[in-house]
Scaffold this motif. Structure first.
Motif, short mmCIF file in Angstrom:
data_model
loop_
_atom_site.label_atom_id
_atom_site.label_comp_id
_atom_site.label_asym_id
_atom_site.label_seq_id
_atom_site.Cartn_x
_atom_site.Cartn_y
_atom_site.Cartn_z
N TYR A 163 -48.90 20.47 20.34
CA TYR A 163 -50.05 19.84 18.58
C TYR A 163 -49.86 21.29 17.85
CZ TYR A 163 -53.37 19.38 15.01
OH TYR A 163 -54.69 19.24 14.25
N ARG A 164 -48.70 21.62 17.17
CA ARG A 164 -48.17 22.85 16.67
C ARG A 164 -49.03 23.54 15.19
NH1 ARG A 164 -42.89 23.57 17.40
NH2 ARG A 164 -42.49 24.46 15.27
N ILE A 165 -50.03 24.44 15.53
CA ILE A 165 -51.01 25.35 14.64
C ILE A 165 -50.01 26.32 13.76
CG2 ILE A 165 -53.09 26.28 14.09
CD1 ILE A 165 -53.87 24.59 16.59
N TRP A 206 -47.08 31.51 4.90
CA TRP A 206 -45.26 30.65 5.31
C TRP A 206 -44.26 31.63 5.88
CZ3 TRP A 206 -46.16 25.93 6.78
CH2 TRP A 206 -44.59 25.37 7.07
N PRO A 207 -43.78 31.48 6.61
CA PRO A 207 -42.71 31.78 7.08
C PRO A 207 -41.21 31.97 6.23
CG PRO A 207 -43.59 30.99 8.51
CD PRO A 207 -44.03 30.54 7.42
N ARG A 208 -41.15 32.75 6.31
CA ARG A 208 -39.72 33.04 4.91
C ARG A 208 -38.58 32.11 5.64
NH1 ARG A 208 -38.83 39.04 3.81
NH2 ARG A 208 -41.04 38.69 3.19
N GLY A 209 -38.07 31.39 4.70
CA GLY A 209 -37.34 30.82 4.88
C GLY A 209 -36.52 29.66 5.64
N LEU A 210 -38.62 29.41 6.38
CA LEU A 210 -38.85 28.04 7.68
C LEU A 210 -38.86 26.66 6.33
CD1 LEU A 210 -38.67 27.40 9.98
CD2 LEU A 210 -41.68 27.38 9.99
N GLY A 211 -38.60 25.66 6.56
CA GLY A 211 -37.75 24.94 6.48
C GLY A 211 -40.02 23.86 6.79
N LYS A 212 -40.39 23.39 5.51
CA LYS A 212 -41.73 22.65 6.34
C LYS A 212 -41.57 21.12 6.95
CE LYS A 212 -45.05 23.68 2.37
NZ LYS A 212 -46.05 22.66 1.56
N GLU A 213 -40.29 20.61 7.08
CA GLU A 213 -39.87 19.21 7.90
C GLU A 213 -39.38 20.10 9.37
OE1 GLU A 213 -36.54 16.49 7.99
OE2 GLU A 213 -37.07 16.07 6.40
N ALA A 233 -42.25 21.25 11.39
CA ALA A 233 -43.04 20.16 12.20
C ALA A 233 -44.58 20.68 12.69
CB ALA A 233 -42.08 19.83 13.19
N LEU A 234 -45.67 20.90 11.82
CA LEU A 234 -46.90 21.33 11.80
C LEU A 234 -47.18 20.66 11.91
CD1 LEU A 234 -47.67 24.77 9.43
CD2 LEU A 234 -46.59 24.25 11.67
N ASP A 235 -48.36 20.40 12.73
CA ASP A 235 -50.04 19.66 12.45
C ASP A 235 -51.21 20.30 12.08
OD1 ASP A 235 -48.70 17.68 14.93
OD2 ASP A 235 -48.40 19.03 16.14
N ASP A 236 -51.14 21.31 11.11
CA ASP A 236 -51.85 21.91 10.89
C ASP A 236 -51.56 23.44 10.60
OD1 ASP A 236 -54.47 23.10 10.03
OD2 ASP A 236 -55.74 22.32 12.10
N TRP A 237 -52.07 23.96 10.01
CA TRP A 237 -51.85 25.58 8.96
C TRP A 237 -53.50 26.12 9.83
CZ3 TRP A 237 -49.52 27.20 3.99
CH2 TRP A 237 -48.56 28.29 4.33
N ALA A 238 -53.71 26.88 10.46
CA ALA A 238 -54.74 27.77 11.00
C ALA A 238 -55.10 29.15 9.77
CB ALA A 238 -55.34 27.46 12.36
N LEU A 298 -48.37 28.83 16.70
CA LEU A 298 -46.63 29.19 15.69
C LEU A 298 -46.80 30.41 14.55
CD1 LEU A 298 -45.45 25.67 14.27
CD2 LEU A 298 -44.94 26.95 16.95
N TYR A 299 -46.36 31.40 15.01
CA TYR A 299 -46.88 33.15 14.34
C TYR A 299 -44.89 33.93 14.07
CZ TYR A 299 -44.41 35.16 18.19
OH TYR A 299 -43.41 35.19 19.60
N ALA A 300 -44.74 34.00 12.95
CA ALA A 300 -43.30 34.46 12.44
C ALA A 300 -42.89 36.02 12.65
CB ALA A 300 -43.18 34.54 11.14
N ALA A 301 -43.50 36.51 12.93
CA ALA A 301 -42.78 37.71 13.29
C ALA A 301 -41.96 38.19 14.44
CB ALA A 301 -44.47 39.36 14.43
N ARG A 302 -41.29 38.82 14.47
CA ARG A 302 -39.72 39.31 15.45
C ARG A 302 -40.42 39.60 16.17
NH1 ARG A 302 -36.11 41.55 11.03
NH2 ARG A 302 -36.32 39.78 9.94
N ASP A 303 -41.17 41.41 16.56
CA ASP A 303 -41.83 41.75 17.68
C ASP A 303 -42.61 40.25 18.69
OD1 ASP A 303 -43.00 42.74 19.68
OD2 ASP A 303 -43.40 44.78 18.10
N THR A 304 -42.62 40.14 19.63
CA THR A 304 -42.80 39.25 20.62
C THR A 304 -44.21 40.04 21.59
OG1 THR A 304 -41.48 39.10 21.90
CG2 THR A 304 -41.24 37.48 20.48
N VAL A 305 -44.65 40.58 20.97
CA VAL A 305 -46.13 41.47 21.99
C VAL A 305 -46.39 42.43 21.40
CG1 VAL A 305 -46.04 43.33 23.58
CG2 VAL A 305 -43.71 41.96 23.82
#
Length: 121
Positions: free
Chosen positions: A17-19, A25-32, A35-40, A96-103
């Motif tokens: 379940y993708r949130i 909104w993440p830059r350059g990412l299309g809605k399709e 594949a979100l189920d929710d945006w919190a 789901l998050y957009a940040a480049r730094d994964t830590v």
């Protein structure tokens, strides 16, 4: 009770379940593709905190303290409780998050907070 895990929003969907847990909104990412189920949006750090942090690793400890306060009793508290409710309904919850730094990002703090809250219940 379901489990939480993290994934960058730009990575291919792999189930769950993708949130999206970012306020913006993440830059350059299309809605399709997302594949979100929710945006919190409401669980993301406040704009003031996000701007002060500015994705600087050296500010991460201070950011973490302030963001955890928002998750416990501030602007993000209701959103955190809503995510815990979603985990009661879905086995695999993908934050789901957009940040480049994964830590050094807010999703890492959020994941720790949610897992601790699950253990306390």
């Amino acid at each position: 009770m379901g489990t939480f895990r993290l994934l960058r929003a730009y990575e291919p969907a792999d189930g769950g379940y993708r949130i999206l847990v970012d306020r913006l909104w993440p830059r350059g990412l299309g809605k399709e593709r997302a594949a979100l189920d929710d945006w919190a949006k409401d669980v993301a750090p406040s704009t003031e905190l996000r701007v002060a942090f500015s994705h600087k690793a050296e500010r991460f400890t201070e950011f973490t303290d302030h963001y955890r306060h928002e998750l416990e009793a501030g602007s993000a508290a209701a959103g955190a409780q809503r995510l815990l409710g979603i985990a009661r309904e879905h086995q695999d919850v993908v934050l789901l998050y957009a940040a480049r730094d994964t830590v050094h990002n807010h999703a890492v703090v959020l994941l720790d907070f949610l897992r601790e809250a699950q253990q306390g219940t």
